[in-house]
Motif scaffolding. Structure first.
Motif, PDB file in Angstrom:
ATOM      1  N   MET A   1       0.846  -1.201   0.000  1.00 34.15           N
ATOM      2  CA  MET A   1       0.000   0.000   0.000  1.00 34.15           C
ATOM      3  C   MET A   1       0.878   1.246   0.000  1.00 34.15           C
ATOM      4  O   MET A   1       1.730   1.408   0.870  1.00 34.15           O
ATOM      5  CB  MET A   1      -0.910  -0.005   1.236  1.00 34.15           C
ATOM      6  CG  MET A   1      -1.888   1.142   1.290  1.00 34.15           C
ATOM      7  SD  MET A   1      -3.211   0.916   2.511  1.00 34.15           S
ATOM      8  CE  MET A   1      -2.257   0.615   4.007  1.00 34.15           C
ATOM      9  N   LYS A   2       0.663   2.106  -0.997  1.00 36.62           N
ATOM     10  CA  LYS A   2       1.445   3.329  -1.111  1.00 36.62           C
ATOM     11  C   LYS A   2       0.526   4.530  -1.297  1.00 36.62           C
ATOM     12  O   LYS A   2      -0.586   4.408  -1.794  1.00 36.62           O
ATOM     13  CB  LYS A   2       2.432   3.233  -2.275  1.00 36.62           C
ATOM     14  CG  LYS A   2       3.534   2.194  -2.078  1.00 36.62           C
ATOM     15  CD  LYS A   2       4.538   2.234  -3.213  1.00 36.62           C
ATOM     16  CE  LYS A   2       5.661   1.244  -2.992  1.00 36.62           C
ATOM     17  NZ  LYS A   2       6.668   1.293  -4.080  1.00 36.62           N
ATOM     18  N   PHE A   3       1.041   5.668  -0.895  1.00 34.73           N
ATOM     19  CA  PHE A   3       0.276   6.903  -0.983  1.00 34.73           C
ATOM     20  C   PHE A   3       1.024   7.908  -1.849  1.00 34.73           C
ATOM     21  O   PHE A   3       2.242   7.828  -2.015  1.00 34.73           O
ATOM     22  CB  PHE A   3       0.051   7.496   0.414  1.00 34.73           C
ATOM     23  CG  PHE A   3      -0.784   6.642   1.315  1.00 34.73           C
ATOM     24  CD1 PHE A   3      -2.146   6.864   1.440  1.00 34.73           C
ATOM     25  CD2 PHE A   3      -0.216   5.607   2.048  1.00 34.73           C
ATOM     26  CE1 PHE A   3      -2.927   6.086   2.273  1.00 34.73           C
ATOM     27  CE2 PHE A   3      -0.990   4.818   2.886  1.00 34.73           C
ATOM     28  CZ  PHE A   3      -2.352   5.064   3.002  1.00 34.73           C
ATOM     29  N   THR A   4       0.280   8.870  -2.394  1.00 41.04           N
ATOM     30  CA  THR A   4       0.885   9.999  -3.078  1.00 41.04           C
ATOM     31  C   THR A   4       0.528  11.264  -2.327  1.00 41.04           C
ATOM     32  O   THR A   4      -0.506  11.344  -1.663  1.00 41.04           O
ATOM     33  CB  THR A   4       0.364  10.109  -4.531  1.00 41.04           C
ATOM     34  OG1 THR A   4      -1.068  10.196  -4.522  1.00 41.04           O
ATOM     35  CG2 THR A   4       0.788   8.911  -5.347  1.00 41.04           C
ATOM     36  N   VAL A   5       1.413  12.253  -2.426  1.00 43.89           N
ATOM     37  CA  VAL A   5       1.210  13.510  -1.717  1.00 43.89           C
ATOM     38  C   VAL A   5       1.189  14.659  -2.708  1.00 43.89           C
ATOM     39  O   VAL A   5       1.727  14.553  -3.821  1.00 43.89           O
ATOM     40  CB  VAL A   5       2.314  13.732  -0.660  1.00 43.89           C
ATOM     41  CG1 VAL A   5       2.106  12.838   0.546  1.00 43.89           C
ATOM     42  CG2 VAL A   5       3.703  13.487  -1.241  1.00 43.89           C
ATOM     43  N   LEU A  22       7.687   6.649   9.032  1.00 47.78           N
ATOM     44  CA  LEU A  22       7.104   7.410   7.928  1.00 47.78           C
ATOM     45  C   LEU A  22       7.317   6.712   6.592  1.00 47.78           C
ATOM     46  O   LEU A  22       6.490   6.825   5.679  1.00 47.78           O
ATOM     47  CB  LEU A  22       7.684   8.828   7.899  1.00 47.78           C
ATOM     48  CG  LEU A  22       7.006   9.818   6.947  1.00 47.78           C
ATOM     49  CD1 LEU A  22       5.525   9.998   7.291  1.00 47.78           C
ATOM     50  CD2 LEU A  22       7.721  11.173   6.977  1.00 47.78           C
ATOM     51  N   SER A  23       8.399   5.954   6.480  1.00 49.54           N
ATOM     52  CA  SER A  23       8.684   5.228   5.243  1.00 49.54           C
ATOM     53  C   SER A  23       7.610   4.198   4.914  1.00 49.54           C
ATOM     54  O   SER A  23       7.491   3.765   3.757  1.00 49.54           O
ATOM     55  CB  SER A  23      10.045   4.525   5.340  1.00 49.54           C
ATOM     56  OG  SER A  23      11.099   5.461   5.478  1.00 49.54           O
ATOM     57  N   LEU A  24       6.813   3.811   5.906  1.00 50.22           N
ATOM     58  CA  LEU A  24       5.748   2.831   5.672  1.00 50.22           C
ATOM     59  C   LEU A  24       4.716   3.329   4.661  1.00 50.22           C
ATOM     60  O   LEU A  24       4.022   2.531   4.040  1.00 50.22           O
ATOM     61  CB  LEU A  24       5.039   2.496   6.995  1.00 50.22           C
ATOM     62  CG  LEU A  24       5.871   1.781   8.063  1.00 50.22           C
ATOM     63  CD1 LEU A  24       5.066   1.663   9.358  1.00 50.22           C
ATOM     64  CD2 LEU A  24       6.320   0.410   7.592  1.00 50.22           C
ATOM     65  N   LEU A  25       4.620   4.652   4.505  1.00 55.02           N
ATOM     66  CA  LEU A  25       3.602   5.208   3.608  1.00 55.02           C
ATOM     67  C   LEU A  25       4.011   5.177   2.138  1.00 55.02           C
ATOM     68  O   LEU A  25       3.184   5.426   1.264  1.00 55.02           O
ATOM     69  CB  LEU A  25       3.251   6.633   4.033  1.00 55.02           C
ATOM     70  CG  LEU A  25       2.667   6.765   5.447  1.00 55.02           C
ATOM     71  CD1 LEU A  25       2.253   8.201   5.726  1.00 55.02           C
ATOM     72  CD2 LEU A  25       1.478   5.822   5.635  1.00 55.02           C
ATOM     73  N   GLY A  26       5.280   4.911   1.860  1.00 53.35           N
ATOM     74  CA  GLY A  26       5.688   4.634   0.490  1.00 53.35           C
ATOM     75  C   GLY A  26       5.993   5.826  -0.386  1.00 53.35           C
ATOM     76  O   GLY A  26       6.306   5.645  -1.564  1.00 53.35           O
ATOM     77  N   PHE A  27       5.907   7.054   0.124  1.00 56.68           N
ATOM     78  CA  PHE A  27       6.270   8.198  -0.709  1.00 56.68           C
ATOM     79  C   PHE A  27       7.639   8.737  -0.289  1.00 56.68           C
ATOM     80  O   PHE A  27       8.063   8.578   0.855  1.00 56.68           O
ATOM     81  CB  PHE A  27       5.207   9.302  -0.637  1.00 56.68           C
ATOM     82  CG  PHE A  27       4.868   9.776   0.748  1.00 56.68           C
ATOM     83  CD1 PHE A  27       5.746  10.553   1.495  1.00 56.68           C
ATOM     84  CD2 PHE A  27       3.633   9.469   1.314  1.00 56.68           C
ATOM     85  CE1 PHE A  27       5.431  11.003   2.756  1.00 56.68           C
ATOM     86  CE2 PHE A  27       3.302   9.911   2.581  1.00 56.68           C
ATOM     87  CZ  PHE A  27       4.212  10.684   3.311  1.00 56.68           C
ATOM     88  N   PRO A  28       8.352   9.373  -1.212  1.00 57.56           N
ATOM     89  CA  PRO A  28       9.667   9.916  -0.869  1.00 57.56           C
ATOM     90  C   PRO A  28       9.547  11.135   0.035  1.00 57.56           C
ATOM     91  O   PRO A  28       8.586  11.895  -0.051  1.00 57.56           O
ATOM     92  CB  PRO A  28      10.261  10.298  -2.233  1.00 57.56           C
ATOM     93  CG  PRO A  28       9.070  10.558  -3.097  1.00 57.56           C
ATOM     94  CD  PRO A  28       8.004   9.598  -2.635  1.00 57.56           C
TER      95      PRO A  28
END
Length: 204
Positions: A1-5, A22-28
């Motif tokens: 599961m990844k998110f975009t910001v 915070l890296s768990l959310l998958g965005f740089p």
């Protein structure tokens, strides 16, 4: 599961634990430590307000130079019977902290600040942690390991400090320093982030 910001994200903390979470959310994201002194006074025993205010200060300190980014800052404190347990300044103080918390239930409170578009929003999360009855040999061995020295309350639940803990009531990641589930919910509600594929947040 990844998110975009919607904008570049900055973590206003040098904590490797917060970076990992915070890296768990998958965005740089980039890390820019705030270097804000944690010498604010607690007013009227409002420890949650204290944690939120420190988080806001840390967030703002970085946002001043990064106004076009989303900046996330946090501060974690340990409280027991109206006393604030900061990061110990010596092995002796760490030993005192752990002896006072031994066999007792204390609160771990993390204040979080989120900056975007010239505005900072804050929230706090509290977790109850109960220590086992700790003998002097265990306390001394843990303190001598050096692990307590950069952690509020003198222990880290994600390291050997887990051996001190009997149970927790609440968010484990909050005790580590960043309540990631609440943060995810919060910034999705603010409209700063969405799941890849355009799935929006639904408030039940």
């Amino acid at each position: 599961m990844k998110f975009t910001v919607v904008k570049p994200v900055i973590l206003a903390s040098a904590s490797p634990r917060r970076k990992e979470i915070l890296s768990l959310l998958g965005f740089p994201f980039t890390v820019v430590p705030s270097n804000v002194a944690e010498d604010l006074a607690v007013e009227n025993d409002d420890f949650e307000g204290y944690a939120r205010q420190l988080a806001a200060m840390k967030t703002q300190a970085v946002a001043n130079d990064k106004p076009n980014c989303i900046v996330i800052g946090a501060d974690t404190i340990v409280v027991h019977e109206g006393k604030l347990y900061s990061k110990p300044e010596s092995n002796e103080q760490a030993q005192v902290f752990l002896k006072e918390l031994s066999g007792k239930t204390h609160s771990v409170i993390t204040g979080v600040g989120v900056f975007m578009d010239d505005k900072i929003c804050t929230f706090s999360v509290q977790t109850k942690v109960t220590f086992r009855e700790l003998d002097d040999m265990l306390i001394n061995a843990y303190v001598e390991s050096g692990d307590p020295m950069d952690k509020a309350g003198g222990y880290g639940i994600q390291t050997a400090g887990a051996l001190l803990v009997d149970k927790i009531d609440g968010d484990y990641y909050n005790v580590m320093g960043l309540p990631i589930a609440k943060l995810t919910e919060y910034i999705r509600k603010l409209g700063f982030m969405e799941l890849n594929g355009g799935v929006s947040f639904i408030d039940n």
